[in-house]
Design a protein around this motif. Structure first.
Motif, PDB file in Angstrom:
ATOM      1  N   GLY A   3       0.861  -1.341   0.104  1.00  0.00           N
ATOM      2  CA  GLY A   3       0.116  -0.042  -0.111  1.00  0.00           C
ATOM      3  C   GLY A   3       0.799   1.301   0.156  1.00  0.00           C
ATOM      4  N   ARG A   4       2.091   1.140   0.295  1.00  0.00           N
ATOM      5  CA  ARG A   4       3.147   2.200   0.329  1.00  0.00           C
ATOM      6  C   ARG A   4       3.759   2.471  -0.793  1.00  0.00           C
ATOM      7  NH1 ARG A   4       2.521   6.911   2.326  1.00  0.00           N
ATOM      8  NH2 ARG A   4       4.853   7.138   2.278  1.00  0.00           N
ATOM      9  N   THR A   5       3.425   1.656  -2.036  1.00  0.00           N
ATOM     10  CA  THR A   5       4.432   1.742  -3.108  1.00  0.00           C
ATOM     11  C   THR A   5       4.475   3.379  -3.656  1.00  0.00           C
ATOM     12  OG1 THR A   5       3.799  -0.410  -3.770  1.00  0.00           O
ATOM     13  CG2 THR A   5       4.380   0.940  -5.646  1.00  0.00           C
ATOM     14  N   GLU A   6       5.762   3.568  -3.811  1.00  0.00           N
ATOM     15  CA  GLU A   6       5.851   5.044  -4.330  1.00  0.00           C
ATOM     16  C   GLU A   6       5.966   4.855  -5.877  1.00  0.00           C
ATOM     17  OE1 GLU A   6       8.693   7.141  -1.136  1.00  0.00           O
ATOM     18  OE2 GLU A   6       9.882   5.628  -2.376  1.00  0.00           O
ATOM     19  N   ILE A   7       5.658   6.325  -6.309  1.00  0.00           N
ATOM     20  CA  ILE A   7       5.718   6.738  -7.770  1.00  0.00           C
ATOM     21  C   ILE A   7       7.215   7.626  -7.586  1.00  0.00           C
ATOM     22  CG2 ILE A   7       5.187   8.116  -9.440  1.00  0.00           C
ATOM     23  CD1 ILE A   7       2.272   7.704  -8.537  1.00  0.00           C
ATOM     24  N   THR A   8       8.089   7.088  -8.478  1.00  0.00           N
ATOM     25  CA  THR A   8       9.444   7.578  -8.309  1.00  0.00           C
ATOM     26  C   THR A   8       9.463   8.542  -9.983  1.00  0.00           C
ATOM     27  OG1 THR A   8      10.525   5.563  -7.341  1.00  0.00           O
ATOM     28  CG2 THR A   8      11.921   6.994  -8.709  1.00  0.00           C
ATOM     29  N   VAL A   9      10.116   9.651  -9.628  1.00  0.00           N
ATOM     30  CA  VAL A   9      10.460  10.479 -10.690  1.00  0.00           C
ATOM     31  C   VAL A   9      11.533  10.514 -10.655  1.00  0.00           C
ATOM     32  CG1 VAL A   9       9.753  13.014 -11.734  1.00  0.00           C
ATOM     33  CG2 VAL A   9       8.127  11.928 -10.301  1.00  0.00           C
ATOM     34  N   VAL A  10      12.407  10.366 -11.784  1.00  0.00           N
ATOM     35  CA  VAL A  10      13.646  10.612 -12.186  1.00  0.00           C
ATOM     36  C   VAL A  10      14.051  12.024 -12.820  1.00  0.00           C
ATOM     37  CG1 VAL A  10      15.584   9.651 -13.321  1.00  0.00           C
ATOM     38  CG2 VAL A  10      14.080   8.134 -12.234  1.00  0.00           C
ATOM     39  N   GLY A  11      14.432  13.007 -12.441  1.00  0.00           N
ATOM     40  CA  GLY A  11      14.609  14.207 -13.257  1.00  0.00           C
ATOM     41  C   GLY A  11      13.918  15.267 -12.292  1.00  0.00           C
ATOM     42  N   GLY A  12      14.885  16.314 -11.794  1.00  0.00           N
ATOM     43  CA  GLY A  12      14.075  17.331 -11.290  1.00  0.00           C
ATOM     44  C   GLY A  12      14.206  18.687 -11.876  1.00  0.00           C
ATOM     45  N   GLY A  13      13.986  18.581 -13.123  1.00  0.00           N
ATOM     46  CA  GLY A  13      13.539  19.792 -13.919  1.00  0.00           C
ATOM     47  C   GLY A  13      12.072  20.297 -13.805  1.00  0.00           C
ATOM     48  N   LEU A  14      11.664  21.061 -14.677  1.00  0.00           N
ATOM     49  CA  LEU A  14      10.096  21.578 -14.497  1.00  0.00           C
ATOM     50  C   LEU A  14       9.237  20.474 -14.815  1.00  0.00           C
ATOM     51  CD1 LEU A  14      10.037  24.914 -16.476  1.00  0.00           C
ATOM     52  CD2 LEU A  14       9.938  24.755 -14.089  1.00  0.00           C
ATOM     53  N   ALA A  15       9.616  19.441 -15.914  1.00  0.00           N
ATOM     54  CA  ALA A  15       8.572  18.224 -15.877  1.00  0.00           C
ATOM     55  C   ALA A  15       8.864  17.327 -14.750  1.00  0.00           C
ATOM     56  CB  ALA A  15       9.032  17.872 -17.337  1.00  0.00           C
ATOM     57  N   GLY A  16       9.945  17.087 -14.313  1.00  0.00           N
ATOM     58  CA  GLY A  16       9.893  16.230 -13.200  1.00  0.00           C
ATOM     59  C   GLY A  16       9.205  16.776 -11.886  1.00  0.00           C
ATOM     60  N   LEU A  17       9.361  18.006 -11.696  1.00  0.00           N
ATOM     61  CA  LEU A  17       8.694  18.746 -10.468  1.00  0.00           C
ATOM     62  C   LEU A  17       7.269  18.700 -10.596  1.00  0.00           C
ATOM     63  CD1 LEU A  17      11.231  21.404  -9.817  1.00  0.00           C
ATOM     64  CD2 LEU A  17      10.362  19.898  -8.298  1.00  0.00           C
ATOM     65  N   ILE A  18       6.741  19.072 -11.783  1.00  0.00           N
ATOM     66  CA  ILE A  18       5.280  19.086 -12.194  1.00  0.00           C
ATOM     67  C   ILE A  18       4.585  17.616 -11.993  1.00  0.00           C
ATOM     68  CG2 ILE A  18       3.432  19.545 -13.975  1.00  0.00           C
ATOM     69  CD1 ILE A  18       5.314  21.602 -14.927  1.00  0.00           C
ATOM     70  N   ALA A  19       5.370  16.744 -12.455  1.00  0.00           N
ATOM     71  CA  ALA A  19       4.831  15.342 -12.165  1.00  0.00           C
ATOM     72  C   ALA A  19       4.598  14.846 -10.755  1.00  0.00           C
ATOM     73  CB  ALA A  19       5.679  14.456 -13.335  1.00  0.00           C
ATOM     74  N   ALA A  20       5.891  15.214 -10.116  1.00  0.00           N
ATOM     75  CA  ALA A  20       5.763  14.921  -8.584  1.00  0.00           C
ATOM     76  C   ALA A  20       4.736  15.586  -7.850  1.00  0.00           C
ATOM     77  CB  ALA A  20       7.074  15.329  -8.111  1.00  0.00           C
ATOM     78  N   VAL A  21       4.466  16.835  -8.379  1.00  0.00           N
ATOM     79  CA  VAL A  21       3.435  17.573  -7.482  1.00  0.00           C
ATOM     80  C   VAL A  21       2.061  16.959  -7.929  1.00  0.00           C
ATOM     81  CG1 VAL A  21       2.140  19.963  -7.513  1.00  0.00           C
ATOM     82  CG2 VAL A  21       4.826  19.763  -7.258  1.00  0.00           C
ATOM     83  N   GLU A  22       2.062  16.838  -9.361  1.00  0.00           N
ATOM     84  CA  GLU A  22       0.456  16.092  -9.613  1.00  0.00           C
ATOM     85  C   GLU A  22       0.134  14.956  -8.874  1.00  0.00           C
ATOM     86  OE1 GLU A  22      -1.839  16.408 -12.141  1.00  0.00           O
ATOM     87  OE2 GLU A  22      -1.463  18.773 -12.138  1.00  0.00           O
ATOM     88  N   ALA A  23       1.153  13.968  -8.814  1.00  0.00           N
ATOM     89  CA  ALA A  23       1.080  12.555  -8.326  1.00  0.00           C
ATOM     90  C   ALA A  23       0.983  12.865  -6.950  1.00  0.00           C
ATOM     91  CB  ALA A  23       2.332  11.883  -8.436  1.00  0.00           C
ATOM     92  N   ALA A  24       1.434  13.798  -6.093  1.00  0.00           N
ATOM     93  CA  ALA A  24       1.407  14.033  -4.552  1.00  0.00           C
ATOM     94  C   ALA A  24       0.141  14.538  -4.572  1.00  0.00           C
ATOM     95  CB  ALA A  24       2.569  14.723  -4.096  1.00  0.00           C
ATOM     96  N   GLU A  25      -0.384  15.284  -5.076  1.00  0.00           N
ATOM     97  CA  GLU A  25      -1.551  16.050  -4.919  1.00  0.00           C
ATOM     98  C   GLU A  25      -2.917  14.993  -5.150  1.00  0.00           C
ATOM     99  OE1 GLU A  25      -0.944  20.613  -6.450  1.00  0.00           O
ATOM    100  OE2 GLU A  25      -1.944  19.082  -7.762  1.00  0.00           O
ATOM    101  N   ALA A  26      -2.356  13.945  -5.970  1.00  0.00           N
ATOM    102  CA  ALA A  26      -3.407  12.741  -6.222  1.00  0.00           C
ATOM    103  C   ALA A  26      -3.610  12.007  -4.973  1.00  0.00           C
ATOM    104  CB  ALA A  26      -3.181  12.209  -7.234  1.00  0.00           C
ATOM    105  N   GLY A  27      -2.505  12.114  -3.865  1.00  0.00           N
ATOM    106  CA  GLY A  27      -2.691  11.166  -2.776  1.00  0.00           C
ATOM    107  C   GLY A  27      -1.375  10.041  -2.738  1.00  0.00           C
ATOM    108  N   ALA A  28      -0.733  10.005  -3.766  1.00  0.00           N
ATOM    109  CA  ALA A  28       0.282   9.148  -4.085  1.00  0.00           C
ATOM    110  C   ALA A  28       1.465   9.450  -3.240  1.00  0.00           C
ATOM    111  CB  ALA A  28       0.584   8.804  -5.460  1.00  0.00           C
ATOM    112  N   PRO A  29       2.196   8.566  -2.808  1.00  0.00           N
ATOM    113  CA  PRO A  29       3.654   8.799  -2.236  1.00  0.00           C
ATOM    114  C   PRO A  29       4.652   9.061  -3.177  1.00  0.00           C
ATOM    115  CG  PRO A  29       3.272   6.449  -1.671  1.00  0.00           C
ATOM    116  CD  PRO A  29       1.794   7.114  -2.436  1.00  0.00           C
ATOM    117  N   VAL A  30       5.434   9.973  -3.041  1.00  0.00           N
ATOM    118  CA  VAL A  30       6.523  10.403  -4.336  1.00  0.00           C
ATOM    119  C   VAL A  30       7.790  10.498  -4.111  1.00  0.00           C
ATOM    120  CG1 VAL A  30       6.937  11.858  -6.394  1.00  0.00           C
ATOM    121  CG2 VAL A  30       4.494  11.390  -5.661  1.00  0.00           C
ATOM    122  N   ARG A  31       8.691   9.687  -4.675  1.00  0.00           N
ATOM    123  CA  ARG A  31      10.475  10.058  -4.312  1.00  0.00           C
ATOM    124  C   ARG A  31      10.841  10.592  -5.711  1.00  0.00           C
ATOM    125  NH1 ARG A  31      14.636   5.302  -4.457  1.00  0.00           N
ATOM    126  NH2 ARG A  31      16.043   6.014  -3.646  1.00  0.00           N
TER     127      ARG A  31
END
Length: 391
Positions: A3-31
């Motif tokens: 149940g704690r399976t994370e979504i991993t985003v590789v890359g911290g540019g604009l696209a990576g940060l936006i993807a991380a925020v979107e996933a976290a806002e949906a309630g997923a744990p994100v790394r």
């Protein structure tokens, strides 16, 4: 999976940060894993006293990126340029008024251009070779290509309509440079619980391990994606020459659009004085490089634009930076191709791509935003299905 399976985003540019925020806002744990010691990727600015982005970046109102930032109040102080001091270079001369050859561009406001014909051929047939050359030069600021005339007419005309041919100015300059924007994005992501790890490079074996553990969003540049995936996922090798100068203040133009060679020059400190010390300005120039062109030759072309628009600038230089960037300005579409022909976002087996070079609509950084939102939504859905299956 648990149940704690994370979504991993590789890359911290604009696209990576936006993807991380979107996933976290949906309630997923994100790394989020970033190989460098800072976030931002290409969305970076010099620390000052001359604040220059990596290229003449601007946000554009009416795009998905602008709307996404505004919904979260992350755009910060983004200022609409109002300086009237814009000039054009045409046939080697600086002009304050558009040349006659550029007049037909206004008729493109509601024109649907063909996908399968290049801009130069299409406009030459419609309005003659001079207009074709002038419009191609105008498109340099929207495509960062050395020869926009070779691109799909539909690709170029859509960008002219959305950015240059709007009734109001679309450009917005970010106070503090794009590093300030990245700082707000990173802080917002951390507030949502995203675990951000810097200096955390990933190799091909590491990517395989991440994919085995849960959904992965790969938000890196094309060259890095090729190395990690071991296949040709896109990228065209295009290069852009950059020249940034800090100048003692004079009456320099705010914008120079070089219609001769598709070079673009802007003085963002005319809009945001804090980007340069008192009594000085920062000027940024960019131009696409031909496949066999050296950086020295490209820089000479950029300097020629300054020579024409700001005579005597060399004696006022207080700071200077020059560089060539490769595969760092988003995708372009050749005749017969559209954004749908770019590398697919969904790579299968729990991997999605995000960035300004993949199969998503939009203009420049907007493509990165659109693809990041799409990738995050798919990753969240996949994670949810896996969590349900694990019970």
């Amino acid at each position: 999976m648990t149940g704690r399976t994370e979504i991993t985003v590789v890359g911290g540019g604009l696209a990576g940060l936006i993807a991380a925020v979107e996933a976290a806002e949906a309630g997923a744990p994100v790394r989020l894993l970033e190989a460098r010691r800072r976030l931002g990727g290409r969305a970076t600015s010099t620390p000052g006293p001359f604040v220059a982005n990596l290229g003449p970046h601007a946000l554009y109102a009416g795009t998905e990126l602008w709307d996404w930032l505004r919904r979260r109040d992350l755009q910060g102080r983004a200022v609409t340029p109002r300086s009237p001091h814009m000039v054009l270079r045409w046939e080697g001369r600086i002009r304050r008024l558009p040349p006659r050859a550029l007049a037909p561009v206004l008729r493109l406001r509601r024109t649907a251009a063909p996908v399968d014909v290049d801009l130069r051929t299409w406009l030459t047939d419609r309005s003659g070779p001079d207009t074709a050359a002038a419009v191609a030069g105008l498109a340099g600021a929207l495509t960062f290509d050395h020869d926009p005339g070779r691109l799909s007419a539909a690709f170029v005309v859509e960008r002219l309509q959305r950015i240059f041919l709007r009734p109001t100015v679309a450009a917005r300059y970010v106070d503090g440079g794009w590093s300030a924007l990245v700082g707000r994005l990173g802080a917002h992501a951390r507030t949502l619980g995203v675990r951000i790890e810097l200096d955390a490079g990933v190799d091909a074996a590491g990517l395989d391990e991440l994919r085995a553990a849960g959904p992965v969003i790969l938000a890196v540049e094309p060259g890095a994606a090729r190395r990690l995936l071991g296949d040709d996922v896109g990228g065209d090798g295009r290069r852009v020459a950059l020249l940034d100068v800090g100048l003692a203040r004079a009456r320099d133009p705010y914008v120079v659009i070089d219609l001769d060679e598709a070079i673009f020059s802007t003085r963002p400190s005319a809009v945001l004085p804090g980007l340069a010390p008192d009594g000085a300005d920062v000027v940024q120039l960019s131009g696409g490089m031909a496949p066999d062109e050296t950086l020295d030759d490209a820089e000479a072309r950029l300097e020629a634009v300054l020579d024409a628009a700001s005579p005597g600038w060399r004696g006022r230089v207080e700071w200077r930076r020059q560089a060539a960037v490769r595969e760092a300005t988003g995708a372009v579409d050749l005749p017969g191709a559209t954004w749908r022909d770019r590398p697919a976002i969904d790579r299968g087996d729990g991997l999605w791509l995000a960035g300004d070079w993949v199969a998503a609509p939009g203009h420049l950084a907007e493509v990165g935003c659109t693809s990041a939102v799409t990738a995050a939504g798919a990753a969240v859905a996949a994670r949810g299905a896996a969590v349900v299956a694990s019970f």
